[in-house]
Design an enzyme around this catalytic site. Sequence first.
Site, PDB file in Angstrom:
ATOM      1  N   SER A  21      -5.292  11.783 -49.155  1.00 39.07           N
ATOM      2  CA  SER A  21      -6.528  11.016 -49.132  1.00 39.07           C
ATOM      3  C   SER A  21      -6.381   9.833 -50.067  1.00 39.07           C
ATOM      4  CB  SER A  21      -7.694  11.910 -49.591  1.00 39.07           C
ATOM      5  OG  SER A  21      -8.730  11.119 -50.135  1.00 39.07           O
ATOM      6  N   GLU A  33      -5.801  17.563 -36.011  1.00 39.60           N
ATOM      7  CA  GLU A  33      -7.099  16.993 -35.636  1.00 39.60           C
ATOM      8  C   GLU A  33      -6.960  16.029 -34.457  1.00 39.60           C
ATOM      9  OE1 GLU A  33      -9.432  15.920 -39.408  1.00 39.60           O
ATOM     10  OE2 GLU A  33      -7.402  16.314 -40.091  1.00 39.60           O
ATOM     11  N   THR A  68     -13.624  37.826 -33.254  1.00 40.53           N
ATOM     12  CA  THR A  68     -14.498  37.474 -32.137  1.00 40.53           C
ATOM     13  C   THR A  68     -15.703  36.827 -32.803  1.00 40.53           C
ATOM     14  OG1 THR A  68     -15.603  39.621 -32.206  1.00 40.53           O
ATOM     15  CG2 THR A  68     -13.755  39.432 -30.696  1.00 40.53           C
ATOM     16  N   HIS A  69     -16.266  35.828 -32.189  1.00 40.53           N
ATOM     17  CA  HIS A  69     -17.362  35.047 -32.805  1.00 40.53           C
ATOM     18  C   HIS A  69     -16.938  34.449 -34.136  1.00 40.53           C
ATOM     19  CE1 HIS A  69     -19.987  37.301 -29.950  1.00 40.53           C
ATOM     20  NE2 HIS A  69     -19.176  38.290 -30.267  1.00 40.53           N
ATOM     21  N   ASN A 122      -4.511  16.759 -45.615  1.00 39.62           N
ATOM     22  CA  ASN A 122      -5.295  16.859 -44.382  1.00 39.62           C
ATOM     23  C   ASN A 122      -4.407  17.093 -43.157  1.00 39.62           C
ATOM     24  OD1 ASN A 122      -7.717  16.354 -45.779  1.00 39.62           O
ATOM     25  ND2 ASN A 122      -7.317  14.155 -45.720  1.00 39.62           N
ATOM     26  N   LYS A 125      -4.383   3.658 -12.546  1.00 40.97           N
ATOM     27  CA  LYS A 125      -3.171   3.681 -13.378  1.00 40.97           C
ATOM     28  C   LYS A 125      -3.411   3.797 -14.864  1.00 40.97           C
ATOM     29  CE  LYS A 125      -1.042   1.271  -9.783  1.00 40.97           C
ATOM     30  NZ  LYS A 125      -2.393   1.469  -9.187  1.00 40.97           N
ATOM     31  N   LYS A 127      -5.951  16.260 -51.814  1.00 41.77           N
ATOM     32  CA  LYS A 127      -6.080  16.552 -50.385  1.00 41.77           C
ATOM     33  C   LYS A 127      -4.753  16.616 -49.638  1.00 41.77           C
ATOM     34  CE  LYS A 127      -9.402  16.999 -48.205  1.00 41.77           C
ATOM     35  NZ  LYS A 127     -10.477  16.112 -47.771  1.00 41.77           N
ATOM     36  N   TYR A 139      -6.731   2.186   2.060  1.00 35.87           N
ATOM     37  CA  TYR A 139      -6.560   1.627   0.720  1.00 35.87           C
ATOM     38  C   TYR A 139      -7.755   0.776   0.319  1.00 35.87           C
ATOM     39  CZ  TYR A 139      -4.691  -0.972  -3.212  1.00 35.87           C
ATOM     40  OH  TYR A 139      -4.519  -1.512  -4.455  1.00 35.87           O
ATOM     41  N   ASN A 143       0.815  -1.222   0.000  1.00 37.12           N
ATOM     42  CA  ASN A 143       0.000   0.000   0.000  1.00 37.12           C
ATOM     43  C   ASN A 143       0.846   1.268   0.000  1.00 37.12           C
ATOM     44  OD1 ASN A 143      -2.088  -1.773   0.034  1.00 37.12           O
ATOM     45  ND2 ASN A 143      -2.693  -1.408   2.168  1.00 37.12           N
TER      46      ASN A 143
END
Length: 461
Positions: free
Chosen positions: A278, A291, A156-157, A286, A326, A284, A318, A111
């Site tokens: 791709s 991501e 912004t936005h 990517n 873990k 492509k 314990y 322990n």
Amino acid sequence: RSNTMWGGRYKLGPAEIMEKINASIGFDRRLYAQDIAGSVAHCDMLVAQGILTAKDGRAIKRGLAQVKAEIESGKFKFSTKLEDIHFNVEQRLTDIIGPAGGRLHTARSRNDQIALDVRLWVRDTIDKVELMLRDLQAALIDRADQYSSTIMPGFTHLQTAQPITFGHHLMAYVEMFGRDRSRFADCRARLNESPLGAAALAGSPHPIDPRKTAKALGFERPMANSLDAVSDRDYVIEFISAASTTAVHLSRLSEEIVIWCSAPFRFISLSDAFTTGSSIMPQKRNPDAAELTRAKVGRIVGAFVALCTILKGLPLTYGKDMQEDKEPLFDAADSLELGIAAMTGMIRDLKANPERMRAVASADYSVATDLADWLVRKVGLPFRQAHHVTGRLVGIAADKGIDLDKLSLEEMQAVEPKIDRSVYRVLTVEASVNARKSLGGTAPANVVRAVADARRRFLDK
Ligand code: ARG
């Protein structure tokens, strides 16, 4: 056959499913180095306190060194029957040096042993993550230096707001990762107490000296309460919490990279080294690394929720529940390290497209605020009125489909007679960013200073 570790009381071996649910060696073998370092410190202390003979102590340390070498060379045979890393190491130690191996566990329990191993592992991981974050900051600072006067739209936005500099934008992340580093440092300072000496839960009747083991293992002090020592996993929660915040930051920057790389934006490009093609669309490129880094936060925050849920309602001290800490911990740490490394690679790899950034920054009346501010400073209008006048001018320009600086002086004066020719000087994106010299503002001169400051604050130590 019953387990050799508790064979005294047991006649029968465990059910197959018991062994399966109980065994942690599949994942806690990662703690071997911490486990052995803890055993060496414990052994030295037992000898110093006269609990073990010097001869047994030497044999144990020799045996532990051999076990470590066997694990590191891949020769070690891990056994599920022996449950976890502690029993695997101890059993092999006894195979190598004989019955003296059985003396190592005096005044210790698995322990306090596991509490120690995980603490040491988290501490080592924090040290690694700290360096990695510093490296990421260095990459960002170098880029900010390079792009200190590169103009881009600030949003912004996600709507064009005001022109900013790319360097200033990158430096925002340097600050975030700086706070992340200090969160890890705080966590490290708080976790740096040794649980050894708590034994199973109540302490030990042997004349041990927990201060010795604490010192040998680089801890500030032994933990004050043995019950707390074996049941505290705050530091795991705290580590994963700091990791979660960092992962949120990585995710935001990843998202920006994905957006900036997209065809409608084309603000930056990543090389072949950090994109994938791709299988069907030949054109492509990517940004998979961005991501995936954006997504890692899911696993890390998931680990945070797992840890809190596992520990909540757990009575002292314990409980085997704690063995479930873990896998989420390791997964969170692995995901975090991967994310930081991938981000550092992308930042070093990316190339900006200043012409495109400037073009987008100039569109959509991004300097409207500059016009309003000019009306305040030069004409003396209250800001609210200046806002209104500017709004009308933007409306006129938008109706004609032209930029603000393409309005004639007469057209402007028809809205506000006090406007004069000098207004055109503030209607460029360069003038806009150069004017924003207030503390923490986006002006290129500020970025150059921020870069130098950041090198001092974050990289010189
Ligand atoms: N493998 C265990 C864990 O990870 C080690 C401690 C076991 N202690 C016990 N009393 N069964 O938590």
